[in-house]
Design a protein around this motif. Structure first.
Motif, PDB file in Angstrom:
ATOM      1  N   LEU A  88     -86.735  -3.242   0.805  1.00  0.00           N
ATOM      2  CA  LEU A  88     -88.214  -3.154   0.284  1.00  0.00           C
ATOM      3  C   LEU A  88     -88.415  -3.635  -0.960  1.00  0.00           C
ATOM      4  CD1 LEU A  88     -89.448   0.490  -0.414  1.00  0.00           C
ATOM      5  CD2 LEU A  88     -87.082  -0.031   0.069  1.00  0.00           C
ATOM      6  N   THR A  89     -89.749  -4.108  -1.270  1.00  0.00           N
ATOM      7  CA  THR A  89     -89.987  -4.366  -2.535  1.00  0.00           C
ATOM      8  C   THR A  89     -90.359  -3.173  -3.386  1.00  0.00           C
ATOM      9  OG1 THR A  89     -92.450  -4.432  -2.111  1.00  0.00           O
ATOM     10  CG2 THR A  89     -91.145  -6.516  -2.092  1.00  0.00           C
ATOM     11  N   ALA A  90     -89.995  -3.400  -4.824  1.00  0.00           N
ATOM     12  CA  ALA A  90     -89.975  -2.096  -5.817  1.00  0.00           C
ATOM     13  C   ALA A  90     -91.241  -1.917  -6.527  1.00  0.00           C
ATOM     14  CB  ALA A  90     -88.789  -2.022  -6.591  1.00  0.00           C
ATOM     15  N   ASP A  91     -92.215  -3.083  -6.594  1.00  0.00           N
ATOM     16  CA  ASP A  91     -93.276  -3.147  -7.148  1.00  0.00           C
ATOM     17  C   ASP A  91     -94.326  -2.141  -6.676  1.00  0.00           C
ATOM     18  OD1 ASP A  91     -92.116  -5.470  -6.324  1.00  0.00           O
ATOM     19  OD2 ASP A  91     -93.057  -6.761  -8.399  1.00  0.00           O
ATOM     20  N   VAL A  92     -95.057  -1.630  -7.686  1.00  0.00           N
ATOM     21  CA  VAL A  92     -96.702  -0.905  -7.040  1.00  0.00           C
ATOM     22  C   VAL A  92     -97.234  -2.155  -6.701  1.00  0.00           C
ATOM     23  CG1 VAL A  92     -98.595   0.200  -7.871  1.00  0.00           C
ATOM     24  CG2 VAL A  92     -96.173   0.927  -8.857  1.00  0.00           C
ATOM     25  N   PRO A  93     -98.037  -2.234  -5.671  1.00  0.00           N
ATOM     26  CA  PRO A  93     -98.890  -3.145  -4.982  1.00  0.00           C
ATOM     27  C   PRO A  93     -99.836  -3.583  -6.016  1.00  0.00           C
ATOM     28  CG  PRO A  93     -98.638  -1.525  -3.174  1.00  0.00           C
ATOM     29  CD  PRO A  93     -98.100  -1.044  -4.531  1.00  0.00           C
ATOM     30  N   LYS A  94    -100.101  -5.044  -6.285  1.00  0.00           N
ATOM     31  CA  LYS A  94    -100.920  -5.746  -7.149  1.00  0.00           C
ATOM     32  C   LYS A  94    -100.847  -5.234  -8.674  1.00  0.00           C
ATOM     33  CE  LYS A  94    -103.356  -7.043  -3.701  1.00  0.00           C
ATOM     34  NZ  LYS A  94    -103.229  -8.512  -3.410  1.00  0.00           N
ATOM     35  N   ARG A  95     -99.582  -4.740  -9.068  1.00  0.00           N
ATOM     36  CA  ARG A  95     -98.895  -4.550 -10.530  1.00  0.00           C
ATOM     37  C   ARG A  95     -97.532  -5.323 -10.377  1.00  0.00           C
ATOM     38  NH1 ARG A  95     -99.476   1.202 -12.474  1.00  0.00           N
ATOM     39  NH2 ARG A  95     -98.949   0.003 -14.339  1.00  0.00           N
ATOM     40  N   ALA A  96     -97.435  -6.437 -10.577  1.00  0.00           N
ATOM     41  CA  ALA A  96     -96.295  -7.000 -10.661  1.00  0.00           C
ATOM     42  C   ALA A  96     -95.046  -6.752 -11.755  1.00  0.00           C
ATOM     43  CB  ALA A  96     -96.401  -8.722 -10.882  1.00  0.00           C
ATOM     44  N   ARG A  97     -93.911  -6.392 -11.000  1.00  0.00           N
ATOM     45  CA  ARG A  97     -92.775  -5.985 -11.943  1.00  0.00           C
ATOM     46  C   ARG A  97     -93.180  -4.737 -12.514  1.00  0.00           C
ATOM     47  NH1 ARG A  97     -92.879  -9.498  -8.977  1.00  0.00           N
ATOM     48  NH2 ARG A  97     -92.506 -11.813  -9.585  1.00  0.00           N
ATOM     49  N   VAL A  98     -93.580  -3.756 -12.168  1.00  0.00           N
ATOM     50  CA  VAL A  98     -94.033  -2.391 -12.377  1.00  0.00           C
ATOM     51  C   VAL A  98     -93.321  -1.750 -11.189  1.00  0.00           C
ATOM     52  CG1 VAL A  98     -95.700  -0.415 -13.027  1.00  0.00           C
ATOM     53  CG2 VAL A  98     -95.831  -2.747 -13.789  1.00  0.00           C
ATOM     54  N   ALA A  99     -92.207  -1.098 -11.416  1.00  0.00           N
ATOM     55  CA  ALA A  99     -91.533  -0.264  -9.977  1.00  0.00           C
ATOM     56  C   ALA A  99     -92.456   0.752  -9.896  1.00  0.00           C
ATOM     57  CB  ALA A  99     -90.011   0.063 -10.496  1.00  0.00           C
ATOM     58  N   GLY A 100     -92.527   1.310  -8.504  1.00  0.00           N
ATOM     59  CA  GLY A 100     -93.184   2.376  -8.047  1.00  0.00           C
ATOM     60  C   GLY A 100     -92.099   3.571  -7.749  1.00  0.00           C
ATOM     61  N   LEU A 101     -92.742   4.783  -7.623  1.00  0.00           N
ATOM     62  CA  LEU A 101     -91.849   5.803  -7.283  1.00  0.00           C
ATOM     63  C   LEU A 101     -91.480   6.027  -5.824  1.00  0.00           C
ATOM     64  CD1 LEU A 101     -93.465   8.721  -9.521  1.00  0.00           C
ATOM     65  CD2 LEU A 101     -91.124   8.014  -9.519  1.00  0.00           C
ATOM     66  N   GLY A 102     -92.158   5.306  -4.836  1.00  0.00           N
ATOM     67  CA  GLY A 102     -91.803   5.288  -3.603  1.00  0.00           C
ATOM     68  C   GLY A 102     -90.440   5.076  -3.404  1.00  0.00           C
ATOM     69  N   ILE A 103     -89.904   4.125  -3.856  1.00  0.00           N
ATOM     70  CA  ILE A 103     -88.461   3.883  -3.520  1.00  0.00           C
ATOM     71  C   ILE A 103     -87.645   4.888  -4.126  1.00  0.00           C
ATOM     72  CG2 ILE A 103     -88.028   2.487  -5.610  1.00  0.00           C
ATOM     73  CD1 ILE A 103     -86.546   0.809  -3.751  1.00  0.00           C
ATOM     74  N   ILE A 104     -88.017   5.390  -5.228  1.00  0.00           N
ATOM     75  CA  ILE A 104     -87.229   6.542  -5.653  1.00  0.00           C
ATOM     76  C   ILE A 104     -87.329   7.843  -4.906  1.00  0.00           C
ATOM     77  CG2 ILE A 104     -86.803   8.104  -7.830  1.00  0.00           C
ATOM     78  CD1 ILE A 104     -86.372   5.165  -8.308  1.00  0.00           C
ATOM     79  N   MET A 105     -88.224   8.194  -4.276  1.00  0.00           N
ATOM     80  CA  MET A 105     -88.509   9.421  -3.263  1.00  0.00           C
ATOM     81  C   MET A 105     -87.644   9.105  -2.154  1.00  0.00           C
ATOM     82  SD  MET A 105     -92.711   9.719  -3.782  1.00  0.00           S
ATOM     83  CE  MET A 105     -92.712  10.800  -2.586  1.00  0.00           C
ATOM     84  N   LEU A 106     -87.388   7.840  -1.761  1.00  0.00           N
ATOM     85  CA  LEU A 106     -87.069   7.283  -0.503  1.00  0.00           C
ATOM     86  C   LEU A 106     -85.348   7.741  -0.892  1.00  0.00           C
ATOM     87  CD1 LEU A 106     -86.458   6.072   2.382  1.00  0.00           C
ATOM     88  CD2 LEU A 106     -86.400   4.067   1.310  1.00  0.00           C
ATOM     89  N   ALA A 107     -84.791   7.329  -1.846  1.00  0.00           N
ATOM     90  CA  ALA A 107     -83.426   7.618  -2.133  1.00  0.00           C
ATOM     91  C   ALA A 107     -83.280   9.105  -2.403  1.00  0.00           C
ATOM     92  CB  ALA A 107     -83.120   6.806  -3.499  1.00  0.00           C
ATOM     93  N   ARG A 108     -84.238   9.694  -3.002  1.00  0.00           N
ATOM     94  CA  ARG A 108     -83.821  11.372  -2.843  1.00  0.00           C
ATOM     95  C   ARG A 108     -83.773  11.722  -1.650  1.00  0.00           C
ATOM     96  NH1 ARG A 108     -88.468  15.008  -5.940  1.00  0.00           N
ATOM     97  NH2 ARG A 108     -89.482  14.334  -3.944  1.00  0.00           N
ATOM     98  N   GLU A 109     -84.724  11.493  -0.674  1.00  0.00           N
ATOM     99  CA  GLU A 109     -84.781  12.089   0.429  1.00  0.00           C
ATOM    100  C   GLU A 109     -83.587  11.711   1.453  1.00  0.00           C
ATOM    101  OE1 GLU A 109     -86.440  14.287   3.609  1.00  0.00           O
ATOM    102  OE2 GLU A 109     -87.178  14.449   1.434  1.00  0.00           O
ATOM    103  N   SER A 110     -83.412  10.555   1.426  1.00  0.00           N
ATOM    104  CA  SER A 110     -82.452  10.066   2.394  1.00  0.00           C
ATOM    105  C   SER A 110     -80.869  10.396   1.864  1.00  0.00           C
ATOM    106  CB  SER A 110     -82.196   8.579   2.518  1.00  0.00           C
ATOM    107  OG  SER A 110     -82.067   7.768   1.424  1.00  0.00           O
ATOM    108  N   GLY A 111     -80.494  10.385   0.550  1.00  0.00           N
ATOM    109  CA  GLY A 111     -79.231  10.663  -0.231  1.00  0.00           C
ATOM    110  C   GLY A 111     -78.592   9.036  -0.295  1.00  0.00           C
ATOM    111  N   ARG A 112     -79.159   8.060  -0.130  1.00  0.00           N
ATOM    112  CA  ARG A 112     -78.645   6.923   0.176  1.00  0.00           C
ATOM    113  C   ARG A 112     -78.831   5.934  -1.480  1.00  0.00           C
ATOM    114  NH1 ARG A 112     -74.924   7.851   2.280  1.00  0.00           N
ATOM    115  NH2 ARG A 112     -74.371   5.558   2.338  1.00  0.00           N
ATOM    116  N   PRO A 113     -77.814   5.136  -1.842  1.00  0.00           N
ATOM    117  CA  PRO A 113     -78.073   4.565  -3.264  1.00  0.00           C
ATOM    118  C   PRO A 113     -79.067   3.307  -3.035  1.00  0.00           C
ATOM    119  CG  PRO A 113     -76.030   3.829  -2.057  1.00  0.00           C
ATOM    120  CD  PRO A 113     -76.721   4.854  -1.341  1.00  0.00           C
ATOM    121  N   ILE A 114     -79.528   3.187  -4.196  1.00  0.00           N
ATOM    122  CA  ILE A 114     -80.633   1.738  -4.175  1.00  0.00           C
ATOM    123  C   ILE A 114     -79.584   0.879  -4.616  1.00  0.00           C
ATOM    124  CG2 ILE A 114     -82.664   0.841  -5.477  1.00  0.00           C
ATOM    125  CD1 ILE A 114     -83.447   3.819  -5.832  1.00  0.00           C
TER     126      ILE A 114
END
Length: 238
Positions: A134-160
């Protein structure tokens, strides 16, 4: 006339046709670019850590289906529910990538855009040994990583696994994410710098720290990829 055009763009046959053509075009680009990998043994490093969460920047995403080099790499990609997403979904599936429809945005539109359902589906896919991209950016804010992918890694225990994949010949669009349309008959680079692990008990401060780290890592990987192909001044961010 406008209504006819709108209906055509939304029609299933048109979206499937465009998706089919896009997939075959990208296959041509992949086959006619000579790719360099950094590190050279990137697959040997990543494979033991699968399933993983593969992160990349929006607008730099067209070549990413080709990180799946083996049939044994089961993968799904998050694609928006927007009309444009239909083309991407058809193309991804033709290139052997499963799709999860919804938004990676965890802002005010999260529920409306199907974000909750998509998040649960991504967690489930990782549990079922699928890699998730998945893309890491916040929609409409290019090259600004969102917390969604961090939350996914925390919940799943899988590495980014943040990575960049670029080609020396391309067209860059003048839109919000500076979309790069890759062209055939050139050089390419795939760069992965390091994985990012999120503890299951990460608090808000830790998650923000890791979000910033992800953002910096993706920028570094993208800059390095353009350096490898001899175009060090082409990355406009970071």
């Amino acid at each position: 006339m406008k209504k006819l055009l709108r209906n055509t763009l939304r029609s299933n046959w048109f979206q499937r046709a465009v998706g089919f053509l896009a997939a075959e075009y990208l296959r041509l680009v992949w086959r006619t670019n000579r790719f360099t990998y950094e590190p050279a043994d990137v697959y040997a490093i990543v494979e033991p850590q699968m399933p993983a969460i593969f992160a990349f920047w929006h607008g730099q995403h067209f070549m990413t289906p080709f990180i799946k080099t083996k049939a044994s790499y089961h993968a799904k990609v998050l694609i928006s529910r927007h009309r444009d997403g239909e083309f991407n979904a058809v193309a991804a599936e033709r290139l052997g990538i499963g799709t999860i429809r919804g938004s990676g945005d965890h802002g005010s539109a999260f529920h409306r855009k199907g974000g909750v359902g998509a998040f649960k589906e991504m967690v489930r896919a990782l549990e079922e040994k699928y890699n998730v991209a998945l893309t890491a950016d916040v929609p409409k804010r290019a090259r600004v990583a969102g917390l969604g992918i961090i939350m996914l890694a925390r919940e799943s225990g899988r590495p980014i696994m943040p990575f960049a994949m670029v080609t020396s010949r391309f067209i860059r669009l003048k839109n919000w994410d500076s979309t790069t349309v890759n062209l055939p008959f050139g050089r390419g680079a795939l760069v992965g710098i390091k994985e990012i692990n999120v503890p299951h008990d990460a608090d808000a401060a830790t998650m923000e720290q890791l979000r910033v780290e992800l953002e910096a890592t993706l920028n570094e990987a993208t800059r390095r990829a353009y350096e490898i192909i001899g175009r060090p001044d082409e990355y406009p961010h970071g």
